[in-house]
Design a protein around this motif. Structure first.
Motif, PDB file in Angstrom:
ATOM      1  N   LEU A   1       0.835  -1.209   0.000  1.00  0.00           N
ATOM      2  CA  LEU A   1       0.000   0.000   0.000  1.00  0.00           C
ATOM      3  C   LEU A   1       0.865   1.253   0.000  1.00  0.00           C
ATOM      4  N   ARG A   2       2.002   1.192   0.714  1.00  0.00           N
ATOM      5  CA  ARG A   2       2.884   2.361   0.814  1.00  0.00           C
ATOM      6  C   ARG A   2       3.655   2.619  -0.481  1.00  0.00           C
ATOM      7  N   THR A   3       3.822   1.582  -1.294  1.00  0.00           N
ATOM      8  CA  THR A   3       4.612   1.721  -2.526  1.00  0.00           C
ATOM      9  C   THR A   3       3.698   1.742  -3.750  1.00  0.00           C
ATOM     10  N   LYS A   4       3.236   0.581  -4.173  1.00  0.00           N
ATOM     11  CA  LYS A   4       2.389   0.507  -5.371  1.00  0.00           C
ATOM     12  C   LYS A   4       1.080   1.269  -5.186  1.00  0.00           C
ATOM     13  N   GLY A   5       0.481   1.122  -4.028  1.00  0.00           N
ATOM     14  CA  GLY A   5      -0.783   1.814  -3.780  1.00  0.00           C
ATOM     15  C   GLY A   5      -0.634   3.319  -3.838  1.00  0.00           C
ATOM     16  N   ALA A   6       0.446   3.828  -3.237  1.00  0.00           N
ATOM     17  CA  ALA A   6       0.684   5.279  -3.245  1.00  0.00           C
ATOM     18  C   ALA A   6       0.910   5.799  -4.654  1.00  0.00           C
ATOM     19  N   ARG A   7       1.603   5.011  -5.499  1.00  0.00           N
ATOM     20  CA  ARG A   7       1.843   5.440  -6.886  1.00  0.00           C
ATOM     21  C   ARG A   7       0.546   5.523  -7.670  1.00  0.00           C
ATOM     22  N   VAL A   8      -0.308   4.510  -7.515  1.00  0.00           N
ATOM     23  CA  VAL A   8      -1.582   4.519  -8.236  1.00  0.00           C
ATOM     24  C   VAL A   8      -2.458   5.659  -7.737  1.00  0.00           C
ATOM     25  N   ARG A   9      -2.423   5.912  -6.453  1.00  0.00           N
ATOM     26  CA  ARG A   9      -3.207   7.027  -5.887  1.00  0.00           C
ATOM     27  C   ARG A   9      -2.791   8.354  -6.534  1.00  0.00           C
ATOM     28  N   ARG A  10      -1.495   8.584  -6.621  1.00  0.00           N
ATOM     29  CA  ARG A  10      -1.012   9.833  -7.242  1.00  0.00           C
ATOM     30  C   ARG A  10      -1.473   9.932  -8.685  1.00  0.00           C
ATOM     31  N   SER A  11      -1.435   8.804  -9.397  1.00  0.00           N
ATOM     32  CA  SER A  11      -1.860   8.781 -10.794  1.00  0.00           C
ATOM     33  C   SER A  11      -3.349   9.098 -10.921  1.00  0.00           C
ATOM     34  N   HIS A  12      -4.158   8.513 -10.057  1.00  0.00           N
ATOM     35  CA  HIS A  12      -5.599   8.760 -10.085  1.00  0.00           C
ATOM     36  C   HIS A  12      -5.928  10.216  -9.743  1.00  0.00           C
ATOM     37  N   CYS A  13      -5.258  10.744  -8.762  1.00  0.00           N
ATOM     38  CA  CYS A  13      -5.512  12.142  -8.372  1.00  0.00           C
ATOM     39  C   CYS A  13      -5.147  13.099  -9.509  1.00  0.00           C
ATOM     40  N   ALA A  14      -4.039  12.813 -10.178  1.00  0.00           N
ATOM     41  CA  ALA A  14      -3.626  13.657 -11.304  1.00  0.00           C
ATOM     42  C   ALA A  14      -4.623  13.549 -12.454  1.00  0.00           C
ATOM     43  N   ALA A  15      -5.102  12.338 -12.723  1.00  0.00           N
ATOM     44  CA  ALA A  15      -6.067  12.136 -13.807  1.00  0.00           C
ATOM     45  C   ALA A  15      -7.370  12.878 -13.517  1.00  0.00           C
ATOM     46  N   TYR A  16      -7.819  12.814 -12.284  1.00  0.00           N
ATOM     47  CA  TYR A  16      -9.059  13.523 -11.926  1.00  0.00           C
ATOM     48  C   TYR A  16      -8.866  15.030 -12.084  1.00  0.00           C
TER      49      TYR A  16
ATOM     50  N   PHE B   1      -9.210   0.040 -10.772  1.00  0.00           N
ATOM     51  CA  PHE B   1      -8.578  -0.257  -9.486  1.00  0.00           C
ATOM     52  C   PHE B   1      -7.946  -1.637  -9.524  1.00  0.00           C
ATOM     53  N   ASP B   2      -6.817  -1.772  -8.887  1.00  0.00           N
ATOM     54  CA  ASP B   2      -6.051  -3.018  -8.932  1.00  0.00           C
ATOM     55  C   ASP B   2      -6.251  -3.821  -7.644  1.00  0.00           C
ATOM     56  N   PRO B   3      -7.060  -4.893  -7.699  1.00  0.00           N
ATOM     57  CA  PRO B   3      -7.280  -5.709  -6.501  1.00  0.00           C
ATOM     58  C   PRO B   3      -6.033  -6.448  -6.038  1.00  0.00           C
ATOM     59  N   ASN B   4      -5.051  -6.552  -6.923  1.00  0.00           N
ATOM     60  CA  ASN B   4      -3.799  -7.191  -6.524  1.00  0.00           C
ATOM     61  C   ASN B   4      -2.992  -6.312  -5.567  1.00  0.00           C
ATOM     62  N   ILE B   5      -3.393  -5.039  -5.468  1.00  0.00           N
ATOM     63  CA  ILE B   5      -2.733  -4.140  -4.507  1.00  0.00           C
ATOM     64  C   ILE B   5      -3.521  -4.105  -3.201  1.00  0.00           C
ATOM     65  N   TYR B   6      -4.778  -3.620  -3.264  1.00  0.00           N
ATOM     66  CA  TYR B   6      -5.534  -3.508  -2.004  1.00  0.00           C
ATOM     67  C   TYR B   6      -5.932  -4.877  -1.446  1.00  0.00           C
ATOM     68  N   GLY B   7      -6.003  -5.896  -2.344  1.00  0.00           N
ATOM     69  CA  GLY B   7      -6.327  -7.246  -1.892  1.00  0.00           C
ATOM     70  C   GLY B   7      -5.122  -8.157  -1.783  1.00  0.00           C
ATOM     71  N   HIS B   8      -3.927  -7.564  -1.763  1.00  0.00           N
ATOM     72  CA  HIS B   8      -2.690  -8.347  -1.662  1.00  0.00           C
ATOM     73  C   HIS B   8      -2.714  -9.200  -0.396  1.00  0.00           C
ATOM     74  N   GLU B   9      -2.082 -10.368  -0.469  1.00  0.00           N
ATOM     75  CA  GLU B   9      -2.116 -11.286   0.672  1.00  0.00           C
ATOM     76  C   GLU B   9      -1.544 -10.656   1.940  1.00  0.00           C
ATOM     77  N   THR B  10      -0.560  -9.764   1.814  1.00  0.00           N
ATOM     78  CA  THR B  10      -0.012  -9.127   3.014  1.00  0.00           C
ATOM     79  C   THR B  10      -1.027  -8.174   3.653  1.00  0.00           C
ATOM     80  N   VAL B  11      -1.871  -7.572   2.809  1.00  0.00           N
ATOM     81  CA  VAL B  11      -2.936  -6.711   3.329  1.00  0.00           C
ATOM     82  C   VAL B  11      -3.975  -7.567   4.040  1.00  0.00           C
ATOM     83  N   LYS B  12      -4.383  -8.650   3.390  1.00  0.00           N
ATOM     84  CA  LYS B  12      -5.368  -9.544   3.994  1.00  0.00           C
ATOM     85  C   LYS B  12      -4.867 -10.123   5.312  1.00  0.00           C
ATOM     86  N   GLN B  13      -3.598 -10.522   5.331  1.00  0.00           N
ATOM     87  CA  GLN B  13      -3.062 -11.122   6.548  1.00  0.00           C
ATOM     88  C   GLN B  13      -3.008 -10.116   7.691  1.00  0.00           C
ATOM     89  N   ALA B  14      -2.608  -8.890   7.383  1.00  0.00           N
ATOM     90  CA  ALA B  14      -2.570  -7.854   8.418  1.00  0.00           C
ATOM     91  C   ALA B  14      -3.966  -7.571   8.960  1.00  0.00           C
TER      92      ALA B  14
END
Length: 246
Positions: free
Chosen positions: A14-29, A45-58
């Motif tokens: 979330l801190r790496t890939k998620g943050a990059r996609v967030r910046r991209s979405h904000c710029a596009a909007y 939206f990329d479920p492989n980021i927000y639904g990543h196994e490390t996110v689910k486990q946490a």
């Protein structure tokens, strides 16, 4: 529902890939806000980021393996969905209302906006409902502050759900008729028949242990220890158990 205490640090994805996609979405909007508001454009939206196994486990660990809303053990009923408290793609103020766009796109990968929920709570009941007490205060883009909103749904990491929702036997009710407890019960389907039956079965065990203790039976000490364990956050339907024993 009970209070969910997440680790302060989000999973790395979330801190790496998620943050990059967030910046991209904000710029596009920012380049074409009207196109996203009227639905001509939409975010992917990329479920492989927000639904990543490390996110689910946490989330599993923070939620003791339970659905954040109905408190059923996820291993018993489903793998669990990563639920966005504020809907990412679009929101509805009430059932049947027009879909508000573009949704809370900037929160799609935000740790504070993610929970693990059972399929029923997420897909059949909550879906994209996110009512506010004052709809005019809704944040419509990343340029507005969501903390100014007054959501009717309880946020289990922000609110103490047990201060808003209690139980009479297995039946949930809003404490002193408060609107947030009432709406959370209704929207999340916390009084649905199948869930009430599971809580009823659980409550029968609680009552049996209570009777053993009151009769001072040979197993009373073991029953007392079991009853104490059933009041811990890690146990299913603990908010009901605590309310019954209070």
């Amino acid at each position: 529902m009970i209070r969910v205490r997440k680790p302060a640090e989000p999973p790395k994805v979330l801190r790496t890939k998620g943050a990059r996609v967030r910046r991209s979405h904000c710029a596009a909007y920012s380049r074409a806000p009207r196109s996203y508001e009227n639905g001509r454009k939409s975010f992917e939206f990329d479920p492989n980021i927000y639904g990543h196994e490390t996110v689910k486990q946490a989330l599993r660990e923070a939620q003791h393996g339970k659905c954040a809303f109905c408190e059923s053990k996820l291993a018993h009923i489903s793998y669990g969905d990563v639920e966005h408290f504020r809907p990412k793609a679009g929101w509805r103020q009430e059932e049947g209302a027009p879909l508000g766009r573009p949704g809370y796109y900037w929160l799609a990968y935000e740790w504070a906006n993610l929970y693990l929920a059972c399929t029923l709570c997420n897909q059949q009941f909550k879906r994209n409902l996110f009512p506010l007490r004052t709809p005019s205060r809704r944040a419509r883009s990343h340029k507005e502050d969501v903390t100014a909103e007054d959501p009717l749904l309880l946020d289990p990491a922000v609110d103490d759900p047990e201060a808003f929702i209690s139980f009479r036997e297995e039946v949930p009710y809003s404490v002193k008729g408060n609107a947030r407890g009432k709406e959370t019960i209704r929207i999340m389907g916390l009084n649905r028949d199948a869930l009430a039956e599971q809580r009823r079965r659980h409550l029968r065990h609680v009552k049996t242990l209570q009777q053993i203790i009151e009769l001072r039976a040979p197993q009373a000490e073991e029953a007392r220890n079991l009853l104490l364990r059933m009041q811990q956050d890690s146990e299913e339907y603990v908010s009901m158990t605590r309310a019954f024993l209070r």
